[in-house]
Motif scaffolding. Structure first.
Motif, PDB file in Angstrom:
ATOM      1  N   ARG A  63      -0.439  -4.327  10.764  1.00 27.41           N
ATOM      2  CA  ARG A  63       0.497  -3.348  11.313  1.00 27.41           C
ATOM      3  C   ARG A  63       1.252  -3.954  12.487  1.00 27.41           C
ATOM      4  O   ARG A  63       0.779  -4.880  13.142  1.00 27.41           O
ATOM      5  N   ASP A 104     -10.540   7.236  15.176  1.00 25.89           N
ATOM      6  CA  ASP A 104     -11.977   7.488  15.089  1.00 25.89           C
ATOM      7  C   ASP A 104     -12.352   8.786  15.797  1.00 25.89           C
ATOM      8  O   ASP A 104     -13.358   9.412  15.476  1.00 25.89           O
ATOM      9  N   THR A 108     -10.329   3.460  17.755  1.00 25.82           N
ATOM     10  CA  THR A 108      -9.009   4.064  17.968  1.00 25.82           C
ATOM     11  C   THR A 108      -9.207   5.494  18.435  1.00 25.82           C
ATOM     12  O   THR A 108      -9.838   6.301  17.757  1.00 25.82           O
ATOM     13  N   ARG A 110       1.795   6.538   8.914  1.00 23.26           N
ATOM     14  CA  ARG A 110       2.348   5.287   8.376  1.00 23.26           C
ATOM     15  C   ARG A 110       2.188   4.092   9.320  1.00 23.26           C
ATOM     16  O   ARG A 110       2.304   2.954   8.904  1.00 23.26           O
ATOM     17  N   SER A 111       1.907   4.354  10.596  1.00 20.58           N
ATOM     18  CA  SER A 111       1.878   3.273  11.570  1.00 20.58           C
ATOM     19  C   SER A 111       0.497   2.851  12.025  1.00 20.58           C
ATOM     20  O   SER A 111       0.333   1.743  12.519  1.00 20.58           O
ATOM     21  N   PHE A 112      -0.494   3.732  11.893  1.00 17.46           N
ATOM     22  CA  PHE A 112      -1.811   3.447  12.447  1.00 17.46           C
ATOM     23  C   PHE A 112      -2.895   3.901  11.498  1.00 17.46           C
ATOM     24  O   PHE A 112      -2.673   4.760  10.652  1.00 17.46           O
ATOM     25  N   ASP A 113      -4.072   3.367  11.706  1.00 16.13           N
ATOM     26  CA  ASP A 113      -5.235   3.884  10.995  1.00 16.13           C
ATOM     27  C   ASP A 113      -5.558   5.266  11.544  1.00 16.13           C
ATOM     28  O   ASP A 113      -5.215   5.593  12.675  1.00 16.13           O
ATOM     29  N   VAL A 114      -6.237   6.082  10.750  1.00 17.30           N
ATOM     30  CA  VAL A 114      -6.681   7.389  11.229  1.00 17.30           C
ATOM     31  C   VAL A 114      -7.599   7.135  12.421  1.00 17.30           C
ATOM     32  O   VAL A 114      -8.491   6.283  12.357  1.00 17.30           O
ATOM     33  N   LEU A 174      -2.068  13.356   7.795  1.00 22.49           N
ATOM     34  CA  LEU A 174      -2.993  12.224   7.684  1.00 22.49           C
ATOM     35  C   LEU A 174      -3.786  12.282   6.382  1.00 22.49           C
ATOM     36  O   LEU A 174      -3.961  13.351   5.799  1.00 22.49           O
ATOM     37  N   ASP A 175      -4.311  11.140   5.973  1.00 19.68           N
ATOM     38  CA  ASP A 175      -5.119  11.047   4.750  1.00 19.68           C
ATOM     39  C   ASP A 175      -6.450  11.766   4.880  1.00 19.68           C
ATOM     40  O   ASP A 175      -6.997  12.241   3.894  1.00 19.68           O
ATOM     41  N   ARG A 229      -7.670   0.733  20.587  1.00 22.58           N
ATOM     42  CA  ARG A 229      -6.318   1.290  20.578  1.00 22.58           C
ATOM     43  C   ARG A 229      -6.379   2.732  21.085  1.00 22.58           C
ATOM     44  O   ARG A 229      -7.122   3.544  20.558  1.00 22.58           O
ATOM     45  N   ASP A 278      -0.574  -4.332  15.756  1.00 24.01           N
ATOM     46  CA  ASP A 278      -1.552  -5.416  15.705  1.00 24.01           C
ATOM     47  C   ASP A 278      -0.875  -6.768  15.916  1.00 24.01           C
ATOM     48  O   ASP A 278      -1.402  -7.640  16.597  1.00 24.01           O
TER      49      ASP A 278
END
Length: 188
Positions: A2, A69, A123, A63-67, A90-91, A24, A5
Motif C-alpha cells: 500500500r 485491529d 493498526t 481501499r487504502s488500509f487493512d481493517v 469495510l470487509d 499505524r 507502507d
C-alpha cells in the motif's frame, strides 16, 4: 504494498522498532454534524453532508488500509454515526470501544489513550473531534510524506483521515515520534 507502507519504507519506518513492529495510527475526524436547537453538543447528529461523507471515509479506509485491529471512538452521537457509516464500507467489523475520555480530549489526553493500547494492536483507528485530533497529528508527526503536514496545518476538516506510522510499541508515541504518511479528506 500500500502507498502508506511505501512511504514509511522510504522514510525508514519499516520493521525498525525495538519490537520489530511498525504500528499505524489512523485518525478520523467525525463527519459534518447538524446543530439542532436545544440538543446538547454530545447528542448532535450528523447533518446531510456528514451522512454523505462518512461512507466516503469508509470507502477510503477500505481501499487504502487493512481493517484496523481496534477502533477507539468517542461516545458522542456524531462520532458513533460517522464510525457506523464508515464501517459499513469495510470487509469486516473490527472491535470497537466507545471511550468517554475521547470526547473533548486535547492532544495530550489522546496521546495518553493511545500509549495505553495493547502492543498486539498493529493498526489503531481513532474516531474523534477537533481540535484534539489535529493537535495530536501535529504533535506526533516528526516528518511527513510530501505536503501532508502543511495540509494538516492549513485545515483538518470534518471527515479528514490522517495516518501516522510509528516504530515500536504504542507507548513510544510522543512528540515527533511518528511519520505522517497520508492525509485525505473524502467527500461523498
Amino acid at each position: 504494498m500500500r502507498h502508506s507502507d511505501k512511504v514509511a519504507e522510504v522514510h525508514g519506518v519499516r520493521d525498525a522498532g525495538p519490537d520489530g513492529t511498525v504500528r499505524r495510527l489512523v485518525i478520523l475526524r467525525h463527519a459534518k454534524s447538524a446543530w439542532p436547537d436545544g440538543v446538547p453538543d454530545h447528542d448532535r447528529p450528523l447533518g446531510p453532508r456528514g451522512l454523505r461523507d462518512a461512507p466516503a471515509a469508509g470507502r477510503l479506509l477500505a481501499r487504502s488500509f487493512d481493517v484496523p485491529d481496534l477502533v477507539l471512538c468517542s461516545p458522542a452521537r456524531r462520532t458513533r454515526e460517522t464510525w457506523d457509516l464508515a464501517a459499513a464500507e469495510l470487509d469486516r467489523m473490527p472491535p470497537v470501544r466507545h471511550d468517554p475520555s475521547l470526547y473533548a480530549a486535547d492532544a495530550q489526553d489522546l496521546l495518553d489513550v493511545v500509549r495505553e493500547v495493547s502492543p498486539e494492536v498493529g493498526t489503531l483507528l481513532l474516531v474523534g473531534h477537533n481540535p484534539g485530533l489535529e493537535d495530536l497529528v501535529l504533535l506526533a508527526a516528526g516528518a511527513a510524506a510530501g505536503d501532508a503536514l502543511e495540509r494538516v496545518r492549513a485545515k483538518f476538516p470534518t471527515s479528514a483521515v490522517a495516518v501516522l506510522t510509528l516504530q515500536g510499541p504504542w507507548s513510544h508515541l510522543g512528540p515527533g515520534a511518528a511519520l505522517l504518511t497520508d492525509f485525505a479528506v473524502p467527500r461523498g
